[in-house]
Design a protein around this motif. Structure first.
Motif, PDB file in Angstrom:
ATOM      1  N   UNK A  30      -9.536  -2.594  53.696  1.00 57.66           N
ATOM      2  CA  UNK A  30      -9.675  -1.290  53.061  1.00 57.66           C
ATOM      3  C   UNK A  30      -9.661  -0.164  54.086  1.00 57.66           C
ATOM      4  N   UNK A  31     -10.356  -0.358  55.210  1.00 60.35           N
ATOM      5  CA  UNK A  31     -10.325   0.654  56.257  1.00 60.35           C
ATOM      6  C   UNK A  31      -8.931   0.841  56.833  1.00 60.35           C
ATOM      7  N   UNK A  32      -8.221  -0.260  57.016  1.00 61.52           N
ATOM      8  CA  UNK A  32      -6.856  -0.180  57.533  1.00 61.52           C
ATOM      9  C   UNK A  32      -5.935   0.512  56.541  1.00 61.52           C
ATOM     10  N   UNK A  33      -6.060   0.178  55.258  1.00 64.48           N
ATOM     11  CA  UNK A  33      -5.250   0.836  54.225  1.00 64.48           C
ATOM     12  C   UNK A  33      -5.531   2.332  54.195  1.00 64.48           C
ATOM     13  N   UNK A  34      -6.813   2.700  54.236  1.00 63.71           N
ATOM     14  CA  UNK A  34      -7.171   4.115  54.168  1.00 63.71           C
ATOM     15  C   UNK A  34      -6.622   4.877  55.373  1.00 63.71           C
ATOM     16  N   UNK A  35      -6.698   4.273  56.542  1.00 61.05           N
ATOM     17  CA  UNK A  35      -6.224   4.959  57.756  1.00 61.05           C
ATOM     18  C   UNK A  35      -4.706   5.118  57.734  1.00 61.05           C
ATOM     19  N   UNK A  36      -3.988   4.078  57.301  1.00 62.92           N
ATOM     20  CA  UNK A  36      -2.528   4.129  57.324  1.00 62.92           C
ATOM     21  C   UNK A  36      -1.957   4.950  56.173  1.00 62.92           C
TER      22      UNK A  36
END
Length: 417
Positions: A348-354
Motif C-alpha cells: 500500500x505504501x509503495x502504491x501510494x508513493x508511485x
C-alpha cells in the motif's frame, strides 16, 4: 515444566507488575485514556460494526451465503484459491472494515466451508479499513483534503486484492475444500446431478443450507444479536486496553525513546524524520498513527500519504489483537495474518508513493463522488451509522457485481469450450 515455560511465566509476571505500577503512578492519565478508548468504541466501532455483524449472522443462517458461494466459486478459486463463499467475506470485509473479515472467516471455518489454509488466505486480505474511515476520517478529518481519498483508496484496496492473489501460494500443496463439503454425501450428489445451471445450483444450495440450519426466524435473530454483542464487548475491551497501554508508554517516556530510534532509522533511509511519531503510533493504533501522519511537519504531502497508506494497511496491534482473539476460536493461525499485514503495508505504501503523482490531478474530481457532504469527522456522532451502511452497501454492491460478472464470464468461456 520446561525451562523456557518457566522463563515465560517470570517475564509475564514482571511485565504485568510493571504495568500495574505505572497505572498506580499515573491514575489521571489512565482514566483519560480509558475514557478516550470507550469513546472510540461507542462513537465509531459499535454503531459501524454491530449492524454488519448481525446481518452477516442472519445471512449465514438463511443460507444466502451458501448461494453466493455457488455463484462465485468459478472466480474465487482461480484468483484466490478460496471457495466461492469467500466472495461474501470479501464484500463484507471491505465494506465494514476490520475485524469483520476475521469474524466471518472464523465462522465459515467452524461450519466446515473452509479448510484451515483457505481460511488463513481469506482473513489475510479481507482485513481492511472501511471506506468511511479511510475517506471521511483519514482523508478529510486528518489531512483536511477530500482529494486524497482516491489515492488512499486505490493504494489500500488495490494492495489488498493483490495480496489476496499472492496469498493463493500460501500452503500451495494442501488440497482445497469442495464446493459441497458442508453437505451430506447424498445431498451433495443430488445438488450436483440435478442441474447444470449455476443459478439453479446456487438456489438449491441456499435452500438446502437453510433446511440444515433449521432455526426459526426469531431464534436466528436473537442468537445473531447475542453473539454480535458478545464480540463487540471483546473489541471494546481491546480498544480500551491498547489506549491505556499507549498512554502508559507515553507517560513513562518509552514512546520518546522509540521515536528517537525510528528517527535514526528514517535518517539512514533518507526519509523525513517527522514521520517517526506517525509510524510509532501507527504500529500500535491505526487512528493515532493516521492522525499523526496528517499533521507531520517537514514532510511533503506525498510522503505523508505514503505513511498513512502503510499505517491503515498494517492496521495497528489493536486490530491484530482483535483478529487474534477471533482466530483463537478456531484452528486458524495468527502468523500468516501477521506476515500478510506487513506485506499489505509495504504494498500500500509503495502504491501510494508511485501512484500519487498520477492520481493527484484527478482526485479533486473524484472526491465529490467518493465523499458525501457531511461533517469532516463523521465518527463524532451517530450519523456514522447511516454513512457506514450507505457506503457499505455501495461497496458490497460494487464488489458483488464485479465478482458476479467475472463468474458469468468464466462460465460462458467454459460453455464455449
Amino acid at each position: 515444566m520446561p525451562w523456557y515455560n518457566k522463563i515465560g511465566i517470570i517475564v509475564r509476571f514482571i511485565l504485568l507488575s510493571a504495568i500495574f505500577a505505572l497505572m498506580l503512578q499515573y491514575p489521571a492519565s489512565i482514566l483519560q485514556a480509558a475514557l478516550r478508548g470507550v469513546g472510540i468504541w461507542w462513537d465509531v466501532l459499535f454503531p459501524s460494526l454491530l449492524p454488519f455483524f448481525i446481518i452477516s449472522e442472519a445471512l449465514l443462517g438463511f443460507g444466502i451465503v451458501h448461494g453466493i458461494g455457488a455463484l462465485l466459486d468459478p472466480i474465487m478459486r482461480p484468483l484466490f484459491r478460496v471457495p466461492g463463499v469467500g466472495g461474501f467475506v470479501v464484500a463484507m470485509g471491505y465494506a465494514s472494515g476490520y475485524p469483520v473479515g476475521a469474524k466471518l472467516t472464523t465462522r465459515l471455518r467452524s461450519e466446515g466451508l473452509l479448510t484451515r489454509e483457505e481460511g488463513e488466505r481469506l482473513v489475510s486480505f479481507t482485513t481492511t479499513s472501511d471506506p468511511i474511515f479511510l475517506i471521511g476520517a483519514v482523508a478529510v478529518g486528518f489531512f483536511g483534503s477530500p482529494a486524497l481519498a482516491l489515492p488512499l483508496a486505490i493504494a489500500h484496496y488495490g494492495a489488498g486484492l493483490l495480496l489476496g492473489i499472492m496469498m493463493r501460494f500460501h500452503a500451495y500443496r494442501t488440497p482445497p475444500t469442495s464446493a459441497t463439503s458442508h453437505l451430506s454425501t447424498r445431498t451433495a450428489d443430488h445438488l450436483v446431478s440435478r442441474s447444470s445451471s449455476i443459478w439453479i445450483t446456487a438456489f438449491r444450495a441456499m435452500h438446502i443450507a437453510r433446511l440444515q440450519d433449521g432455526r426459526p426466524l426469531g431464534t436466528l435473530l436473537t442468537q445473531a444479536i447475542q453473539s454480535s454483542l458478545k464480540l463487540m464487548m471483546v473489541v471494546g475491551g481491546l480498544v480500551v486496553f491498547f489506549s491505556v497501554m499507549m498512554e502508559l508508554l507515553s507517560s513513562a517516556g518509552i514512546m520518546k525513546a522509540w521515536d528517537y530510534m525510528l528517527r535514526t532509522v528514517l535518517s539512514w533511509m533518507h526519509l523525513p524524520e517527522s514521520l517517526a511519531p506517525a509510524l510509532s503510533g501507527g504500529i500500535f493504533e491505526v487512528t493515532l498513527g493516521a492522525k499523526a501522519a496528517g499533521s507531520a511537519e517537514g514532510a511533503d504531502l506525498r510522503m505523508q500519504v505514503t505513511a498513512a497508506a502503510w499505517i491503515v494497511s498494517w492496521a495497528g496491534l489493536s486490530v491484530h489483537a482483535q483478529v487474534a482473539s477471533l482466530l483463537n476460536e478456531s484452528d486458524l493461525r495468527y502468523t500468516p495474518f501477521l506476515i500478510a499485514r506487513f506485506i499489505h503495508g509495504i504494498l500500500a505504501g509503495l502504491f501510494a508513493y508511485l501512484l500519487f503523482p498520477w492520481l493527484a490531478p484527478y482526485s479533486a474530481a473524484w472526491s465529490a463522488f467518493l465523499l458525501p457532504t457531511t461533517q469532516l469527522e463523521p465518527h463524532t456522532t451517530w450519523a456514522w451509522v447511516v454513512h457506514s451502511l450507505q457506503w457499505g452497501g455501495y461497496l458490497i454492491l460494487g464488489i458483488g457485481s464485479l465478482l458476479l460478472l467475472a463468474s458469468c464470464i468464466v462460465r460462458i468461456i467454459r460453455l464455449l469450450r
